[in-house]
Design an enzyme around this catalytic site. Structure first.
Site, PDB file in Angstrom:
ATOM      1  N   ASP A  52      -0.393   4.467   0.715  1.00 13.64           N
ATOM      2  CA  ASP A  52      -0.806   5.473   1.695  1.00 13.64           C
ATOM      3  C   ASP A  52      -0.068   5.225   3.010  1.00 13.64           C
ATOM      4  O   ASP A  52       0.402   4.112   3.274  1.00 13.64           O
ATOM      5  CB  ASP A  52      -2.317   5.444   1.905  1.00 13.64           C
ATOM      6  CG  ASP A  52      -2.799   4.166   2.577  1.00 13.64           C
ATOM      7  OD1 ASP A  52      -2.492   3.075   2.043  1.00 13.64           O
ATOM      8  OD2 ASP A  52      -3.466   4.238   3.623  1.00 13.64           O
TER       9      ASP A  52
ATOM     10  N   ASP B  22       6.657   1.234   6.326  1.00 11.54           N
ATOM     11  CA  ASP B  22       5.249   0.840   6.203  1.00 11.54           C
ATOM     12  C   ASP B  22       4.496   1.834   5.320  1.00 11.54           C
ATOM     13  O   ASP B  22       4.042   2.853   5.787  1.00 11.54           O
ATOM     14  CB  ASP B  22       4.639   0.800   7.610  1.00 11.54           C
ATOM     15  CG  ASP B  22       3.187   0.344   7.628  1.00 11.54           C
ATOM     16  OD1 ASP B  22       2.738  -0.266   6.646  1.00 11.54           O
ATOM     17  OD2 ASP B  22       2.507   0.617   8.636  1.00 11.54           O
TER      18      ASP B  22
ATOM     19  N   GLU C  62      -5.089   1.689   2.933  1.00  8.19           N
ATOM     20  CA  GLU C  62      -4.933   0.658   3.965  1.00  8.19           C
ATOM     21  C   GLU C  62      -4.879   1.263   5.359  1.00  8.19           C
ATOM     22  O   GLU C  62      -5.480   0.743   6.298  1.00  8.19           O
ATOM     23  CB  GLU C  62      -3.673  -0.162   3.686  1.00  8.19           C
ATOM     24  CG  GLU C  62      -3.590  -1.464   4.487  1.00  8.19           C
ATOM     25  CD  GLU C  62      -2.959  -1.293   5.864  1.00  8.19           C
ATOM     26  OE1 GLU C  62      -3.110  -2.200   6.707  1.00  8.19           O
ATOM     27  OE2 GLU C  62      -2.325  -0.247   6.119  1.00  8.19           O
ATOM     28  N   GLU C  63      -4.144   2.363   5.516  1.00  7.74           N
ATOM     29  CA  GLU C  63      -4.007   2.964   6.837  1.00  7.74           C
ATOM     30  C   GLU C  63      -5.298   3.629   7.310  1.00  7.74           C
ATOM     31  O   GLU C  63      -5.426   3.982   8.483  1.00  7.74           O
ATOM     32  CB  GLU C  63      -2.865   3.982   6.847  1.00  7.74           C
ATOM     33  CG  GLU C  63      -1.493   3.396   6.529  1.00  7.74           C
ATOM     34  CD  GLU C  63      -0.961   2.447   7.594  1.00  7.74           C
ATOM     35  OE1 GLU C  63      -1.718   2.078   8.510  1.00  7.74           O
ATOM     36  OE2 GLU C  63       0.215   2.071   7.501  1.00  7.74           O
TER      37      GLU C  63
ATOM     38  N   HIS D 295       0.849  -1.201   0.000  1.00  5.97           N
ATOM     39  CA  HIS D 295       0.000   0.000   0.000  1.00  5.97           C
ATOM     40  C   HIS D 295       0.877   1.241   0.000  1.00  5.97           C
ATOM     41  O   HIS D 295       1.945   1.271   0.632  1.00  5.97           O
ATOM     42  CB  HIS D 295      -0.990   0.022   1.165  1.00  5.97           C
ATOM     43  CG  HIS D 295      -0.380   0.048   2.535  1.00  5.97           C
ATOM     44  ND1 HIS D 295      -0.040   1.223   3.181  1.00  5.97           N
ATOM     45  CD2 HIS D 295      -0.053  -0.946   3.395  1.00  5.97           C
ATOM     46  CE1 HIS D 295       0.454   0.951   4.374  1.00  5.97           C
ATOM     47  NE2 HIS D 295       0.471  -0.361   4.533  1.00  5.97           N
TER      48      HIS D 295
ATOM     49  N   HIS E  36       3.992   3.419  12.323  1.00  6.64           N
ATOM     50  CA  HIS E  36       2.913   4.217  12.912  1.00  6.64           C
ATOM     51  C   HIS E  36       3.415   5.174  13.986  1.00  6.64           C
ATOM     52  O   HIS E  36       2.647   6.019  14.447  1.00  6.64           O
ATOM     53  CB  HIS E  36       1.791   3.349  13.501  1.00  6.64           C
ATOM     54  CG  HIS E  36       1.032   2.562  12.492  1.00  6.64           C
ATOM     55  ND1 HIS E  36      -0.254   2.117  12.721  1.00  6.64           N
ATOM     56  CD2 HIS E  36       1.354   2.109  11.265  1.00  6.64           C
ATOM     57  CE1 HIS E  36      -0.676   1.426  11.668  1.00  6.64           C
ATOM     58  NE2 HIS E  36       0.304   1.402  10.771  1.00  6.64           N
TER      59      HIS E  36
END
Length: 478
Positions: free
Chosen positions: A114, A145, A180-181, A112, A445
């Site tokens: 995003d 990520d 996704e996030e 992903h 994150h």
């Protein structure tokens, strides 16, 4: 620490004889500085799929990924989306295809583009969207990520194209999601609308982590998830604690007593009807867990069985939010109502609907002091387990071991990747592999998210070897 080495001993020498290992390793190494430079350019784009952020940056991110895939030699590249339930556009996904030669399988490569919001930039040691290399790690939001996952896919594809030439016959479909996030709100609808476009024999999800720096891992299980809201009521309205306190216990106190029933004296989840096992094949030393999780000195670890099983194959129940009067607004008042949101991780093999029912039954049965207790079910997500005896998993384990020079381990994940269940439902015959480029210090994150660059190169080599093994017939007759 013990390593679980599940692969068939006959597989490794057979694949090594059919895959140009040295040539692929050399191709990845020759292009690695370019790969890192392209990753740095991607990190510079703050593509965040949350409504509060600039949607133009998310479009810019998708366009940049599409351009990179085209540069790898694929012409069939599209940016696609489906509407959300409210009619607004979903996040832009990049889908690109190299069709399979006759008789060859197709591999779908998922990642992903995003990213998470940066959070408090004061907590960062460098600017979140300006990637910075320090001590062998690349720091920046999305560096691990999951923009590194995108670049691992692209770099591996380039290595195969350069090394195999016309003998590169397997089909490859890039599926780079753009929301996704934000919880993948249109993922299931996207799979339904573009099912034929995304169909494949193997789906590689590059959105997980390796065991440690120097030790690769295939994520072979994911816990599922259910959540809900517990409400406790004790009176029709608030009353003075001096006049009525004593005979009447306030709602927060009774909520606390109810929450206390969720675990036994050892800290294991005490909700009946939940599956649990102590079958994790990997040791997780306590000192390593404490360091990874930042556990304070003196805090005892909960539960029984191996630490790995407590994380991967046993349920875990947490309170993730509460509605009560804040300390700054408190007064001498008996609060009539309090709420808590609870999150239950469920073991592989557990049905989410049954787990939700068990949680609700427990809440109602343990209403303290006759308080009015209600439970409002929330979301549910399926757990996942890989058949590691399947040919694609065997090829992945071999490729990881070959790239890192040590046997790959099988790990679980305490968290969930909800869209895996959607992939399994949409493509029930596909072998799904969950790989990744992160390590325990990647801090996805969080502030100072980073990517270990030497591990990143090994991940690319591993991906190229796995695809080459599938190209060489590792899946058998197609």
């Amino acid at each position: 620490m013990t390593h679980h080495e599940p692969q068939n001993p006959a597989t490794a020498p057979d694949l090594a004889a059919r895959v140009p290992v040295a040539e692929l390793r050399g191709s990845v190494a020759a292009a690695f500085s370019t790969t890192v430079s392209e990753l740095i350019d991607l990190v510079a784009i703050p593509g965040i799929a949350w409504d509060a952020f600039d949607a133009a940056q998310l479009e810019r991110s998708a366009e940049a990924v599409a351009a990179l895939i085209r540069s790898a030699g694929i012409d069939d590249v599209q940016i696609l989306r489906v509407p959300k339930d409210d009619g607004t556009p979903g996040g832009p996904a990049v889908v690109a295809r190299k069709k399979a030669a006759p008789g060859k399988p197709t591999v779908v490569l998922y990642a992903h583009h995003d990213v998470q919001p940066p959070g408090d930039e004061a907590l960062w040691d460098s600017t979140p969207f300006t990637a910075q290399e320090r001590n062998g790690r690349l720091y920046g939001r999305g560096a691990a990520d999951d923009k590194a996952g995108i670049m691992a896919h692209i770099a591996a594809f380039r290595a195969l194209t350069a090394t195999l030439g016309d003998s590169f016959g397997i089909g490859v479909t890039f599926f780079i999601e753009g929301e996704e996030e934000a919880g993948s709100p249109t993922f299931a609808a996207f799979l339904k609308e573009h099912n034929a476009l995304l169909a494949g024999d193997v789906i590689v999800v590059a959105d997980s982590a390796n065991w440690q720096v120097g030790i690769p891992a295939l994520t072979t299980s994911l816990r599922g998830l259910v959540d809900g809201t517990v409400e406790v009521r004790v009176s029709k309205h608030a009353v003075h604690s001096g006049m009525f306190g004593g005979p009447l216990l306030d709602a927060p106190t009774l909520l606390a007593r109810l929450i206390a029933t969720f675990h036994d004296d050892r800290g294991s989840v005490a909700v009946k009807g939940l599956q649990s096992s102590d079958t994790a094949a990997l040791d997780y030393p306590e000192e390593l867990f404490r360091a990874d999780a930042g556990v304070l000195d003196g805090v005892e670890l909960a539960g029984t069985g191996s630490l790995a099983s407590r994380l991967w194959t046993q349920p875990a129940l947490s309170v993730i939010g509460m509605d009560i009067t804040g300390v700054d607004m408190s007064s001498n008042t008996l609060i009539p109502m309090a709420r808590a949101k609870v999150s239950l991780r469920i073991a592989p093999g557990q049905d989410p609907a049954q787990a939700m029912a068990s949680l609700e039954e427990h809440v109602v049965a343990h209403a303290p002091f006759g308080a009015q207790v209600s439970f409002v079910p929330g979301e549910g997500g399926q757990p996942f387990a890989t058949d590691t005896a399947a040919p694609a998993a065997q090829a992945a384990l071999w490729a990881m071991g070959e790239s890192w020079g040590v046997p790959a381990v099988e790990t679980g994940m305490g968290g969930s990747i909800p869209f895996i269940a959607d992939l399994k439902e949409s493509f029930p015959d596909a072998q799904i592999l969950v790989t990744g480029v992160e390590d325990p210090d990647s801090r996805a994150h969080s502030a100072n998210e980073s990517l270990h660059l030497a591990e990143f190169e090994k991940a690319i080599v591993s991906q190229s070897l796995m695809l080459a093994a599938i190209n060489a017939g590792a899946l058998g007759e197609h």
